[in-house]
Design an enzyme around this catalytic site. Structure first.
Site, PDB file in Angstrom:
ATOM      1  CB  CYS A 215      -0.956  -0.026   1.169  1.00  0.00           C
ATOM      2  SG  CYS A 215      -2.132  -1.344   0.917  1.00  0.00           S
TER       3      CYS A 215
ATOM      4  NE  ARG B 238       8.434   0.044  -0.337  1.00  0.00           N
ATOM      5  CZ  ARG B 238       9.325   1.003  -0.457  1.00  0.00           C
ATOM      6  NH1 ARG B 238       9.863   1.275  -1.623  1.00  0.00           N
ATOM      7  NH2 ARG B 238       9.719   1.676   0.588  1.00  0.00           N
TER       8      ARG B 238
END
Lengths: 273, 438
Positions: free
Chosen positions: B51, B53
């Site tokens: 969430c 990267r």
């Protein structure tokens, strides 16, 4: 031969202790593994020395203060080696091993007296008496170390100080559990050892209780652990109080064990005269 | 050498709206690896998405074209126009890509530096790539190296033991008190944002029994659903103290909701089992004197903030050491990459020797039909060991020279001496199975 074995054992304990002290400041699994193995090595050699001595004398060779202290060091190391397998509180070794070294080195300073060997030590009661009490003392020694670690860690958390020791020492619950289990096993052993002692005294001196200082102190020690165990089981005394009592208990053990041997006179003094 | 490329974005380069979009796509589980066969300029491909990267790691003989294709895949994957996405992206090549990957895995690049989840995420992404057969010799090796680097950083530095968020600090403290958190019970009183975050952290650490008390029942029910918790009436919190181990408070109350006297009374009932209060509310919800009770530990927001500040300083020190490890490992990986350049020649050499050996062996055996199975075996072994011993030194020589700039010269000489050039076409297929040979 015995002296060689004992020297090897002493050296191993010293090296093991140094290893554990390094481990205290460098959290490396390998350092611990080596230190543990070295302690085991030393314990095997000291065990062999004790076995040889006992075989030669024809009874368990724990008669004077010197041998008793060395035996205590051995029992302490052996209980730690087992406890480590069970609890996995590795850093306990950093506290237990110096204690064992101190006992072992002190044993060289204690008066070692050769006295006429009689049949007095050849009773089965003596073997039960000595083995059970020493095992109990070893476990109480572990509880003592865990207690000290608990107090340090509890102080860190209560006072909100997060130095090196906070990260290095294990959790409170873990230490408390070590304390509990050691005393839970140690107390019945101590009870058995004392009963065997009384039975033996009854047979030899025709009276189980002779107001001997050692007997009195042993009873005090027994009471301390009895209170600790009872309160823990009944009302859930744990944590700081349990740690303090474990420390008090082991101090009483040492007084019974050394203080009385060296300073006061009584029935047991015939063993160290 | 086949260039290693990395294209991605993280919480530092992408604003929260784009990362939210990312989170949405994560949930839909659209898998870009399935598109691998359509990217003709990309050889090996690895895709990591959390969430915070997204990273595309790939090898390509045409870096520019490969990068363009992957970028296109990413825009399609996220459904965000390219001009919006472009400024958020970073791109690395070769060693820079390798050390970036190492840093990500070692959690030096994370939002909460040192958090341990990222390694697990990389591992599962790797399994995914394995399933789609999109990783080959180079990325296989690189990812395995990445796992061991991350492990090394974790064991040799204390980067993971420094909590730098308040909620994480609370969890760490709980661990120092209770050891194992799995069987512990958490009571959440009030519903501040920070307390919720802490509750989430406790859940992530394995706590699975939670109770929620709030003055407005609706809010409590909402929270309970989110944390799979039970709700209890606000008036019953004192009774709950008998059974919970960790209490998180964050009510807007102006008066303390728990006093020294009230807590002390409950301790006997819970047989003095340790009780840990985390008071995130301002003004505080719990009387400070509670901390004086045996086996009770009280931390307020300032205490936790203190830990966070302390740990930030500590972490900088540990991070330096971690960076050092990563640098060293990157150099080691580069050495391996360089040996890869001589591998085609080594394989061709071995292949040629093996072909000669087989054909000569066949000829000889054809002339000696009366040989028994044992004799045939002996001759087979003999020829094999002659070939192996002959080739041993030249191969070692080539591998050693692979670290030098002049290696091309030695590769050329070897190829000419043994006349290996004519086999070049066949090499491509051989290389695919080369990873276990070098």
């Amino acid at each position: 031969m015995e002296i060689v074995f004992l020297t090897v054992a002493t050296l191993s304990y010293c090296i093991g202790t140094i290893g554990y002290l390094i481990y205290l400041f460098h959290d490396r699994e390998r350092v611990h593994r080596v230190a543990w193995a070295v302690l085991l090595f030393g314990a095997l050699f000291q065990g062999a020395a004790i076995a040889l001595g006992s075989w030669r004398e024809g009874h368990l060779n724990v008669t004077d203060s010197r041998q008793a202290l060395a035996f205590l060091a051995w029992v302490l190391v052996v209980t730690y080696l087992f406890a480590q397998r069970r609890f996995q509180v590795r850093i306990l070794g950093s506290f237990v091993s110096p204690l064992a070294v101190v006992f072992l080195l002190a044993s060289n300073l204690a008066p070692g007296v050769i006295f006429p060997v009689g049949t007095i030590f050849q009773s089965a009661w003596v073997i039960v008496h000595v083995t059970a009490l020493f095992l109990a003392n070893g476990l109480f020694g572990l509880a003592f170390c865990a207690g000290i670690m608990y107090l340090v860690q509890e102080r860190n958390i209560k006072r909100k100080r997060f130095g090196y020791w906070y990260t290095r020492l294990p959790s409170l619950e873990r230490l408390d559990q070590v304390n509990y289990i050691c005393i839970l096993i140690g107390f019945p052993l101590m009870t058995i050892g004392l009963i065997a002692g009384f039975a033996y005294a009854g047979a030899v001196w025709h009276s189980p209780w002779n107001w001997d200082p050692k007997e009195i102190f042993a009873l005090i020690t027994w009471c301390i652990y009895a209170v600790l165990l009872h309160e823990r089981l009944a009302v859930g005394w744990r944590g700081r109080r349990a740690a303090w009592l474990a420390i008090a208990g082991f101090s009483a053990v040492l007084i019974t064990f050394l203080g009385v041997n060296l300073l006061l006179k009584g029935h047991h003094t015939i063993f160290i005269r | 050498m086949c260039p290693i490329l990395l294209l991605g974005m993280n919480h530092k380069t992408a604003p929260v709206e784009i990362r939210e979009q990312l989170a949405l796509v994560c949930r839909d589980q659209a898998d870009p690896l399935a598109q691998h066969h359509r990217l003709q300029h990309v050889d090996e491909l690895f895709f990591l998405s959390t969430c915070n990267r997204v990273e595309f790691l790939f090898t390509s003989n045409h870096p520019e074209a490969g990068r363009a294709q992957v970028k296109e895949l990413l825009t399609r994957h996220l459904a965000i126009p390219e001009q919006v996405l472009d400024p958020c992206l970073y791109s690395y090549q070769d060693l820079a890509a390798v050390s970036h990957l190492f840093r990500v895995a070692a959690s030096l690049d994370s939002m909460v530096v040192g958090e341990p989840q990222i390694l697990g995420q990389i591992k599962s992404a790797y399994r995914q790539a394995g399933k789609h057969h999109t990783v080959g010799v180079i990325l296989n090796r690189l990812l395995h190296k990445t796992f061991s680097v991350a492990k090394r950083v974790r064991s040799e530095t204390r980067i993971g033991s420094c909590a730098v968020s308040i909620s994480y600090a609370a969890v760490e403290l709980a661990r120092k008190i209770f050891g194992e958190l799995r069987d512990k019970r958490v009571l959440l009183i009030g519903a501040g944002e920070m307390a919720e975050l802490a509750a989430e952290h406790f859940l992530a650490q394995g706590v699975n029994q939670m109770e929620v008390a709030n003055r407005t029942l609706e809010r409590a029910v909402g929270l309970a659903q989110r944390f799979r918790a039970e709700t209890i009436p606000f008036s019953h919190i004192l009774d709950a103290l008998q059974r919970v181990d960790i209490v998180l408070t964050s009510t807007g109350s102006l008066e303390p909701i728990l006093t020294h006297h009230e807590v002390k009374q409950r301790m006997r009932g819970r047989r003095n089992k340790p009780l840990f209060f985390i008071d995130i509310a301002v003004p505080r919800d719990i009387e400070a004197a509670v901390n004086r009770i045996d086996n009770v530990y009280l931390y307020d927001i300032d205490d936790l903030q203190g830990i966070v500040e302390l740990n930030k300083a500590e972490r900088c020190k540990e991070a330096e050491q971690a960076e050092h490890i990563i640098q060293a490992e990157t150099i080691k990986f580069n050495e391996w990459l360089r040996t890869l350049e001589v591998v085609p020649t080594i394989i061709a050499l071995k292949h040629k020797a093996e072909t000669i050996r087989r054909s000569e062996l066949q000829k000889t055996l054809a002339h000696l039909p009366n040989l028994g199975e044992r004799e045939r075996q002996a001759i087979e072994v003999l020829t094999q060991s002659i070939v192996n011993k002959m080739l041993h030194d030249p191969i070692l020589f080539l591998k050693k020279k692979s670290q030098r700039e002049t290696k091309q010269l030695f590769v050329d000489v070897t190829q000419q001496i043994f006349k290996l050039n004519e086999r070049d076409e066949a090499l491509g297929s051989l290389l695919d199975s080369a990873d276990h040979k070098c």
